[in-house]
Design a protein around this motif. Structure first.
Motif, PDB file in Angstrom:
ATOM      1  N   PHE A  15       0.814  -1.213   0.000  1.00 47.56           N
ATOM      2  CA  PHE A  15       0.000   0.000   0.000  1.00 47.56           C
ATOM      3  C   PHE A  15       0.849   1.265   0.000  1.00 47.56           C
ATOM      4  CE2 PHE A  15      -3.858  -2.219   2.135  1.00 47.56           C
ATOM      5  CZ  PHE A  15      -4.228  -2.749   0.918  1.00 47.56           C
ATOM      6  N   SER A  16       2.052   1.191   0.563  1.00 50.74           N
ATOM      7  CA  SER A  16       2.911   2.378   0.563  1.00 50.74           C
ATOM      8  C   SER A  16       3.301   2.755  -0.863  1.00 50.74           C
ATOM      9  CB  SER A  16       4.153   2.161   1.418  1.00 50.74           C
ATOM     10  OG  SER A  16       5.038   1.249   0.823  1.00 50.74           O
ATOM     11  N   LEU A  17       3.482   1.761  -1.714  1.00 54.35           N
ATOM     12  CA  LEU A  17       3.770   2.060  -3.120  1.00 54.35           C
ATOM     13  C   LEU A  17       2.570   2.714  -3.798  1.00 54.35           C
ATOM     14  CD1 LEU A  17       5.703  -1.196  -4.072  1.00 54.35           C
ATOM     15  CD2 LEU A  17       6.650   1.062  -3.554  1.00 54.35           C
ATOM     16  N   VAL A  18       1.381   2.229  -3.477  1.00 52.14           N
ATOM     17  CA  VAL A  18       0.166   2.826  -4.038  1.00 52.14           C
ATOM     18  C   VAL A  18       0.017   4.269  -3.562  1.00 52.14           C
ATOM     19  CG1 VAL A  18      -2.357   2.681  -4.077  1.00 52.14           C
ATOM     20  CG2 VAL A  18      -0.987   0.595  -4.233  1.00 52.14           C
ATOM     21  N   VAL A  19       0.227   4.497  -2.267  1.00 47.20           N
ATOM     22  CA  VAL A  19       0.114   5.847  -1.712  1.00 47.20           C
ATOM     23  C   VAL A  19       1.166   6.762  -2.316  1.00 47.20           C
ATOM     24  CG1 VAL A  19       0.262   7.224   0.400  1.00 47.20           C
ATOM     25  CG2 VAL A  19      -0.909   5.031   0.441  1.00 47.20           C
ATOM     26  N   LEU A  20       2.363   6.227  -2.543  1.00 46.65           N
ATOM     27  CA  LEU A  20       3.429   7.026  -3.135  1.00 46.65           C
ATOM     28  C   LEU A  20       3.044   7.487  -4.539  1.00 46.65           C
ATOM     29  CD1 LEU A  20       6.308   8.114  -2.778  1.00 46.65           C
ATOM     30  CD2 LEU A  20       7.110   6.002  -3.829  1.00 46.65           C
ATOM     31  N   PHE A  21       2.538   6.579  -5.358  1.00 45.94           N
ATOM     32  CA  PHE A  21       2.117   6.960  -6.707  1.00 45.94           C
ATOM     33  C   PHE A  21       0.940   7.932  -6.674  1.00 45.94           C
ATOM     34  CE2 PHE A  21       4.157   2.841  -8.034  1.00 45.94           C
ATOM     35  CZ  PHE A  21       5.223   3.450  -8.688  1.00 45.94           C
ATOM     36  N   GLN A  22      -0.004   7.713  -5.775  1.00 47.44           N
ATOM     37  CA  GLN A  22      -1.141   8.628  -5.661  1.00 47.44           C
ATOM     38  C   GLN A  22      -0.701  10.006  -5.183  1.00 47.44           C
ATOM     39  OE1 GLN A  22      -3.880   6.642  -3.035  1.00 47.44           O
ATOM     40  NE2 GLN A  22      -5.047   5.774  -4.733  1.00 47.44           N
ATOM     41  N   SER A  23       0.253  10.058  -4.264  1.00 50.13           N
ATOM     42  CA  SER A  23       0.690  11.351  -3.752  1.00 50.13           C
ATOM     43  C   SER A  23       1.475  12.124  -4.798  1.00 50.13           C
ATOM     44  CB  SER A  23       1.522  11.187  -2.483  1.00 50.13           C
ATOM     45  OG  SER A  23       2.715  10.500  -2.744  1.00 50.13           O
ATOM     46  N   VAL A  24       2.228  11.407  -5.641  1.00 43.82           N
ATOM     47  CA  VAL A  24       2.915  12.079  -6.748  1.00 43.82           C
ATOM     48  C   VAL A  24       1.891  12.659  -7.720  1.00 43.82           C
ATOM     49  CG1 VAL A  24       4.375  11.693  -8.770  1.00 43.82           C
ATOM     50  CG2 VAL A  24       5.051  10.782  -6.559  1.00 43.82           C
ATOM     51  N   ALA A  25       0.861  11.888  -8.019  1.00 45.91           N
ATOM     52  CA  ALA A  25      -0.188  12.382  -8.912  1.00 45.91           C
ATOM     53  C   ALA A  25      -0.938  13.547  -8.285  1.00 45.91           C
ATOM     54  CB  ALA A  25      -1.163  11.253  -9.255  1.00 45.91           C
ATOM     55  N   ALA A  26      -1.210  13.464  -6.984  1.00 47.27           N
ATOM     56  CA  ALA A  26      -1.913  14.556  -6.301  1.00 47.27           C
ATOM     57  C   ALA A  26      -1.042  15.806  -6.261  1.00 47.27           C
ATOM     58  CB  ALA A  26      -2.301  14.137  -4.889  1.00 47.27           C
ATOM     59  N   GLY A  27       0.254  15.637  -6.003  1.00 44.51           N
ATOM     60  CA  GLY A  27       1.158  16.784  -5.989  1.00 44.51           C
ATOM     61  C   GLY A  27       1.266  17.432  -7.350  1.00 44.51           C
ATOM     62  N   LEU A  28       1.296  16.620  -8.392  1.00 48.09           N
ATOM     63  CA  LEU A  28       1.332  17.154  -9.747  1.00 48.09           C
ATOM     64  C   LEU A  28       0.035  17.887 -10.072  1.00 48.09           C
ATOM     65  CD1 LEU A  28       3.004  17.270 -12.367  1.00 48.09           C
ATOM     66  CD2 LEU A  28       1.857  15.165 -13.070  1.00 48.09           C
ATOM     67  N   GLY A  29      -1.074  17.292  -9.665  1.00 45.37           N
ATOM     68  CA  GLY A  29      -2.364  17.948  -9.885  1.00 45.37           C
ATOM     69  C   GLY A  29      -2.494  19.245  -9.109  1.00 45.37           C
ATOM     70  N   GLU A  30      -1.952  19.268  -7.903  1.00 45.17           N
ATOM     71  CA  GLU A  30      -1.979  20.492  -7.101  1.00 45.17           C
ATOM     72  C   GLU A  30      -1.155  21.599  -7.749  1.00 45.17           C
ATOM     73  OE1 GLU A  30      -2.341  18.579  -2.618  1.00 45.17           O
ATOM     74  OE2 GLU A  30      -0.378  19.109  -3.432  1.00 45.17           O
ATOM     75  N   SER A  31       0.018  21.227  -8.243  1.00 49.26           N
ATOM     76  CA  SER A  31       0.871  22.256  -8.831  1.00 49.26           C
ATOM     77  C   SER A  31       0.323  22.754 -10.159  1.00 49.26           C
ATOM     78  CB  SER A  31       2.296  21.733  -9.008  1.00 49.26           C
ATOM     79  OG  SER A  31       2.317  20.677  -9.935  1.00 49.26           O
ATOM     80  N   LEU A  32      -0.244  21.863 -10.955  1.00 50.47           N
ATOM     81  CA  LEU A  32      -0.809  22.292 -12.238  1.00 50.47           C
ATOM     82  C   LEU A  32      -2.127  23.035 -12.066  1.00 50.47           C
ATOM     83  CD1 LEU A  32      -0.096  19.183 -14.497  1.00 50.47           C
ATOM     84  CD2 LEU A  32       1.105  21.373 -14.473  1.00 50.47           C
ATOM     85  N   GLY A  40      -0.080  16.342  -1.498  1.00 52.20           N
ATOM     86  CA  GLY A  40       0.899  15.481  -2.151  1.00 52.20           C
ATOM     87  C   GLY A  40       2.088  15.215  -1.252  1.00 52.20           C
ATOM     88  N   ALA A  41       2.567  16.249  -0.567  1.00 56.76           N
ATOM     89  CA  ALA A  41       3.688  16.079   0.360  1.00 56.76           C
ATOM     90  C   ALA A  41       3.271  15.248   1.567  1.00 56.76           C
ATOM     91  CB  ALA A  41       4.207  17.437   0.805  1.00 56.76           C
ATOM     92  N   LEU A  42       2.079  15.485   2.077  1.00 53.34           N
ATOM     93  CA  LEU A  42       1.599  14.676   3.203  1.00 53.34           C
ATOM     94  C   LEU A  42       1.455  13.213   2.796  1.00 53.34           C
ATOM     95  CD1 LEU A  42      -1.079  17.000   4.835  1.00 53.34           C
ATOM     96  CD2 LEU A  42       1.091  16.275   5.814  1.00 53.34           C
ATOM     97  N   GLY A  43       0.975  12.977   1.588  1.00 48.19           N
ATOM     98  CA  GLY A  43       0.868  11.609   1.085  1.00 48.19           C
ATOM     99  C   GLY A  43       2.223  10.937   0.971  1.00 48.19           C
ATOM    100  N   PHE A  44       3.239  11.725   0.583  1.00 44.01           N
ATOM    101  CA  PHE A  44       4.590  11.188   0.514  1.00 44.01           C
ATOM    102  C   PHE A  44       5.074  10.753   1.893  1.00 44.01           C
ATOM    103  CE2 PHE A  44       9.215  11.819   0.660  1.00 44.01           C
ATOM    104  CZ  PHE A  44       9.598  10.924  -0.329  1.00 44.01           C
ATOM    105  N   PHE A  45       4.837  11.583   2.916  1.00 47.71           N
ATOM    106  CA  PHE A  45       5.228  11.228   4.279  1.00 47.71           C
ATOM    107  C   PHE A  45       4.453  10.007   4.780  1.00 47.71           C
ATOM    108  CE2 PHE A  45       6.538  15.813   4.675  1.00 47.71           C
ATOM    109  CZ  PHE A  45       7.895  15.526   4.663  1.00 47.71           C
ATOM    110  N   VAL A  46       3.174   9.934   4.444  1.00 46.98           N
ATOM    111  CA  VAL A  46       2.370   8.765   4.835  1.00 46.98           C
ATOM    112  C   VAL A  46       2.934   7.503   4.183  1.00 46.98           C
ATOM    113  CG1 VAL A  46       0.090   7.692   4.610  1.00 46.98           C
ATOM    114  CG2 VAL A  46       0.275  10.075   5.310  1.00 46.98           C
ATOM    115  N   ALA A  47       3.312   7.602   2.914  1.00 45.01           N
ATOM    116  CA  ALA A  47       3.871   6.440   2.214  1.00 45.01           C
ATOM    117  C   ALA A  47       5.185   5.991   2.840  1.00 45.01           C
ATOM    118  CB  ALA A  47       4.083   6.772   0.732  1.00 45.01           C
ATOM    119  N   ILE A  48       6.047   6.935   3.182  1.00 43.26           N
ATOM    120  CA  ILE A  48       7.325   6.588   3.797  1.00 43.26           C
ATOM    121  C   ILE A  48       7.098   5.944   5.174  1.00 43.26           C
ATOM    122  CG2 ILE A  48       9.477   7.543   4.731  1.00 43.26           C
ATOM    123  CD1 ILE A  48       9.345   7.366   1.655  1.00 43.26           C
ATOM    124  N   LEU A  49       6.181   6.513   5.952  1.00 42.51           N
ATOM    125  CA  LEU A  49       5.901   5.946   7.277  1.00 42.51           C
ATOM    126  C   LEU A  49       5.240   4.579   7.182  1.00 42.51           C
ATOM    127  CD1 LEU A  49       4.787   9.143   9.188  1.00 42.51           C
ATOM    128  CD2 LEU A  49       6.805   7.742   9.655  1.00 42.51           C
TER     129      LEU A  49
END
Length: 118
Positions: A15-32, A40-49
């Motif tokens: 699931f951490s891999l899934v969260v990592l990919f989702q957080s990258v997509a969310a971060g990209l969507g946020e920036s665009l 997106g950054a919070l999702g990255f921290f959740v994935a690492i934890l």
């Protein structure tokens, strides 16, 4: 509870891999999209934890003492805290926070079960 720790560890790593990919997509969507959130950054921290919690869960599954369970509780509660503070743009973050909270509660139950048998 050895099986629980093994299964929750494997699920957390996957699931951490899934969260990592989702957080990258969310971060990209946020920036665009010009969003002012940091989901997106919070999702990255959740994935690492979640990855760290999964590794710890697998590593301590055979321990008789509670140190490993306490580490699991701290990691997953911190992950759930990060997940629940975000989620305005990245809606799935609350689902992952709930998953982390469930694992933390089960690890707390395991701590009290070990105290009762000791």
């Amino acid at each position: 509870m050895k099986v629980f720790k093994l299964v929750s560890g494997i699920l957390s790593i996957v699931f951490s891999l899934v969260v990592l990919f989702q957080s990258v997509a969310a971060g990209l969507g946020e920036s665009l999209g010009g969003a002012s959130t940091s989901d997106g950054a919070l999702g990255f921290f959740v994935a690492i934890l979640m990855l760290a919690g999964g590794i710890v869960s697998i590593a301590v599954r055979g321990m008789k003492k509670n140190g490993g369970n306490i580490a699991i509780v701290v990691i997953y509660l911190l992950s759930a805290l990060f997940a629940f503070t975000g989620g305005s743009y990245f809606k799935d973050l609350s689902v992952w926070g709930t998953f982390c909270l469930i694992i933390a509660v089960l690890a707390i139950i395991d701590i009290f079960k070990k105290k009762k048998h000791a």
